[in-house]
Design an enzyme around this catalytic site. Sequence first.
Site, PDB file in Angstrom:
ATOM      1  N   LYS A 126       0.858  -1.200   0.000  1.00 59.31           N
ATOM      2  CA  LYS A 126       0.000   0.000   0.000  1.00 59.31           C
ATOM      3  C   LYS A 126       0.878   1.228   0.000  1.00 59.31           C
ATOM      4  CE  LYS A 126      -4.429   1.034   0.203  1.00 59.31           C
ATOM      5  NZ  LYS A 126      -5.585   0.233  -0.219  1.00 59.31           N
ATOM      6  N   ASP A 166      -7.152   4.415  -4.477  1.00 63.74           N
ATOM      7  CA  ASP A 166      -7.751   4.276  -3.143  1.00 63.74           C
ATOM      8  C   ASP A 166      -8.360   5.655  -2.851  1.00 63.74           C
ATOM      9  OD1 ASP A 166      -7.768   2.248  -0.720  1.00 63.74           O
ATOM     10  OD2 ASP A 166      -7.395   4.197   0.179  1.00 63.74           O
TER      11      ASP A 166
HETATM   12  P1  NDP Z   1     -12.987   7.883  -2.717  1.00 63.74           P
HETATM   13  O1  NDP Z   1     -11.937   8.884  -2.471  1.00 63.74           O
HETATM   14  O2  NDP Z   1     -13.511   7.681  -4.083  1.00 63.74           O
HETATM   15  O3  NDP Z   1     -14.242   8.167  -1.777  1.00 63.74           O
HETATM   16  C1  NDP Z   1     -14.133   8.206  -0.394  1.00 63.74           C
HETATM   17  C2  NDP Z   1     -15.469   8.603   0.202  1.00 63.74           C
HETATM   18  O4  NDP Z   1     -15.396   8.498   1.615  1.00 63.74           O
HETATM   19  C3  NDP Z   1     -15.832  10.037  -0.096  1.00 63.74           C
HETATM   20  O5  NDP Z   1     -17.221  10.163  -0.109  1.00 63.74           O
HETATM   21  C4  NDP Z   1     -15.231  10.776   1.084  1.00 63.74           C
HETATM   22  O6  NDP Z   1     -15.837  12.030   1.357  1.00 63.74           O
HETATM   23  C5  NDP Z   1     -15.466   9.790   2.209  1.00 63.74           C
HETATM   24  N1  NDP Z   1     -14.406   9.910   3.207  1.00 63.74           N
HETATM   25  C6  NDP Z   1     -13.088   9.730   3.032  1.00 63.74           C
HETATM   26  N2  NDP Z   1     -12.404   9.943   4.157  1.00 63.74           N
HETATM   27  C7  NDP Z   1     -13.320  10.274   5.065  1.00 63.74           C
HETATM   28  C8  NDP Z   1     -13.237  10.601   6.422  1.00 63.74           C
HETATM   29  N3  NDP Z   1     -12.060  10.647   7.069  1.00 63.74           N
HETATM   30  N4  NDP Z   1     -14.391  10.856   7.070  1.00 63.74           N
HETATM   31  C9  NDP Z   1     -15.581  10.814   6.428  1.00 63.74           C
HETATM   32  N5  NDP Z   1     -15.712  10.511   5.126  1.00 63.74           N
HETATM   33  C10 NDP Z   1     -14.600  10.243   4.471  1.00 63.74           C
HETATM   34  O7  NDP Z   1     -12.408   6.522  -2.131  1.00 63.74           O
HETATM   35  P2  NDP Z   1     -12.881   5.021  -2.427  1.00 63.74           P
HETATM   36  O8  NDP Z   1     -14.337   4.968  -2.644  1.00 63.74           O
HETATM   37  O9  NDP Z   1     -11.976   4.476  -3.444  1.00 63.74           O
HETATM   38  O10 NDP Z   1     -12.502   4.316  -1.049  1.00 63.74           O
HETATM   39  C11 NDP Z   1     -13.432   4.181   0.039  1.00 63.74           C
HETATM   40  C12 NDP Z   1     -12.983   3.063   0.960  1.00 63.74           C
HETATM   41  O11 NDP Z   1     -12.924   1.838   0.228  1.00 63.74           O
HETATM   42  C13 NDP Z   1     -11.580   3.229   1.564  1.00 63.74           C
HETATM   43  O12 NDP Z   1     -11.572   2.623   2.841  1.00 63.74           O
HETATM   44  C14 NDP Z   1     -10.697   2.414   0.624  1.00 63.74           C
HETATM   45  O13 NDP Z   1      -9.514   1.984   1.265  1.00 63.74           O
HETATM   46  C15 NDP Z   1     -11.640   1.244   0.346  1.00 63.74           C
HETATM   47  N6  NDP Z   1     -11.387   0.463  -0.859  1.00 63.74           N
HETATM   48  C16 NDP Z   1     -11.267   1.061  -2.083  1.00 63.74           C
HETATM   49  C17 NDP Z   1     -11.071   0.273  -3.211  1.00 63.74           C
HETATM   50  C18 NDP Z   1     -11.018   0.866  -4.578  1.00 63.74           C
HETATM   51  O14 NDP Z   1     -10.902   0.097  -5.539  1.00 63.74           O
HETATM   52  N7  NDP Z   1     -11.110   2.172  -4.751  1.00 63.74           N
HETATM   53  C19 NDP Z   1     -10.908  -1.180  -3.113  1.00 63.74           C
HETATM   54  C20 NDP Z   1     -11.121  -1.710  -1.795  1.00 63.74           C
HETATM   55  C21 NDP Z   1     -11.325  -0.902  -0.721  1.00 63.74           C
HETATM   56  P3  NDP Z   1     -15.377  13.352   0.573  1.00 63.74           P
HETATM   57  O15 NDP Z   1     -16.030  13.270  -0.762  1.00 63.74           O
HETATM   58  O16 NDP Z   1     -15.847  14.463   1.421  1.00 63.74           O
HETATM   59  O17 NDP Z   1     -13.894  13.278   0.487  1.00 63.74           O
HETATM   60  O1  2IT Z   2      -7.970  -1.465  -0.777  1.00 60.64           O
HETATM   61  C1  2IT Z   2      -7.888  -1.936  -1.934  1.00 60.64           C
HETATM   62  O2  2IT Z   2      -8.003  -3.152  -2.147  1.00 60.64           O
HETATM   63  C2  2IT Z   2      -7.682  -0.996  -3.038  1.00 60.64           C
HETATM   64  N1  2IT Z   2      -7.629   0.204  -2.811  1.00 60.64           N
HETATM   65  C3  2IT Z   2      -7.517  -1.527  -4.444  1.00 60.64           C
HETATM   66  C4  2IT Z   2      -6.120  -2.010  -4.659  1.00 60.64           C
HETATM   67  C5  2IT Z   2      -5.789  -2.406  -6.085  1.00 60.64           C
HETATM   68  O3  2IT Z   2      -4.606  -2.724  -6.291  1.00 60.64           O
HETATM   69  O4  2IT Z   2      -6.652  -2.408  -6.948  1.00 60.64           O
END
Ligand code: NDP
Ligand code: 2IT
Length: 444
Positions: A126, A166
């Site tokens: 990561k 992420d």
């Molecule tokens: P994005 O940046 O696309 O979206 C994050 C969302 O969560 C936004 O709505 C954001 O609000 C909100 N957010 C982020 N930080 C905070 C915080 N500290 N407090 C409150 N709200 C918060 O990220 P992702 O959708 O990609 O990721 C979301 C989660 O999923 C994370 O935990 C990530 O690690 C996990 N994840 C992501 C994957 C991926 O493929 N993208 C894969 C697997 C897991 P705002 O718009 O105000 O910033």
């Molecule tokens: O938390 C996760 O699994 C991710 N943010 C996606 C990682 C990836 O390599 O696609």
Amino acid sequence: MSYVDEVIESVIKKNPAEPEFHQAVKEVLESLRVVVEANEEKFRKEALLERLVEPERQFKFRVPWVDDKGQVQVNTGYRVQFNSAIGPYKGGIRLHPSVNLGIIKFLGFEQIFKNSLTGLPIGGGKGGSDFDPKGKSDREVMAFCQSFMTELCKYIGADTDVPAGDIGTGAREIGYMFGQYKRIRGVYEGVLTGKGLSYGGSLARTEATGYGLLYLTQEILKLNGKELAGKTVVISGSGNVAIYAAQKATQLGAKVVTMSDSTGWVYDPEGIDLAAVKEIKEVNRGRLSEYKNYRPDSEYHEGRGVWSIKCDIALPCATQNELLLDDAKQLVANGCIAVCEGANMPTTLEATEYLQANGVIFAPGKAANAGGVATSALEMTQNSERLSWSFEEVDAKLKNIMVNIAHNIDNAARKYGFEGNYVVGANIAGFEKVVDAMTAQGIV
Ligand code: NDP
Ligand code: 2IT
């Protein structure tokens, strides 16, 4: 003291001020207790757990860039290459002001087991930075991404370490990073996933984490004699994971009534208007408070609160530790039957225990959100083949992977006498393959 307790204690002592990393290690090791106890002498002698909790390598570096006023800004960049027993390091890059080494380590540690659960050959890693893309111009984001990659490109490669998106890292950031990698290293290779479709990205990668979450949720419900169609769902977050979770939940016949961002949340009893959320978040990079302009009958509240809405299923899809004990109590009191984690470690340990003790089906992130990284691995395969597959082909593979994960974690839990405990099931199922590979490869 038991081996598990000793290792947990030493992790806390050796890595002070990294509470999220402690939390992730505790959750995993506690649930491996039964497997570790059965192999205690061998594991102790080979320092198996000590090796598992120590990253193979970690980088911390300066990221200087110039903002639109001509002012030099300095951020900190990180990449933790945690475990390469089963494949090249694989995991996202988080760009958020809260990022520090402990957060990247917790995410990298989780990633080891998640990636193992996908059944694909990817190790755990990561990265990230305390850079905040919010409110920055495209030029500023590009300046940061280029500077970040100028250092990171020394440590990554299509067969060594493959970063992805992420929080705060989406298609725009991946594009800038890919361009800079290619420019410096002079190779056109699948060094990042989540790329745009015109330069090696995979169809369905954008949707994969959210879609995968729903495929797993549907299958886990089925294993428990329940179904998704007709259920009311609350979702937190409104980013990549939340948006495509909401889309697939709706396609599968459920009704999504909430979404949130870091300033507030919306409740739309008629069902969230996803086209509006996409326009606000994906196109305008705006705030959810604007949702009311699209849906005057919806409610907008400042702060947090999605877990207070009556629901059948809760899908935390924003960030770590966003579902606390009091939220768990409220969900149970409201008759919630399942919590499936789209985010990484969104539920605290106490909240998880409370949900499980009260009969709520609980699917941990390392299983439930594995669809994103699994599809990243499919993107790597397509890049290696120099081919691209259709949306339907990738989506079908994704679905198959998530259904398999559901069955594997269910079986692993059952095998060790923890029927229905998917935290134990996911940790054991993920751990077994990694341990086997680590053991086979000797003391490295
Ligand atoms: P994005 O940046 O696309 O979206 C994050 C969302 O969560 C936004 O709505 C954001 O609000 C909100 N957010 C982020 N930080 C905070 C915080 N500290 N407090 C409150 N709200 C918060 O990220 P992702 O959708 O990609 O990721 C979301 C989660 O999923 C994370 O935990 C990530 O690690 C996990 N994840 C992501 C994957 C991926 O493929 N993208 C894969 C697997 C897991 P705002 O718009 O105000 O910033
Ligand atoms: O938390 C996760 O699994 C991710 N943010 C996606 C990682 C990836 O390599 O696609």
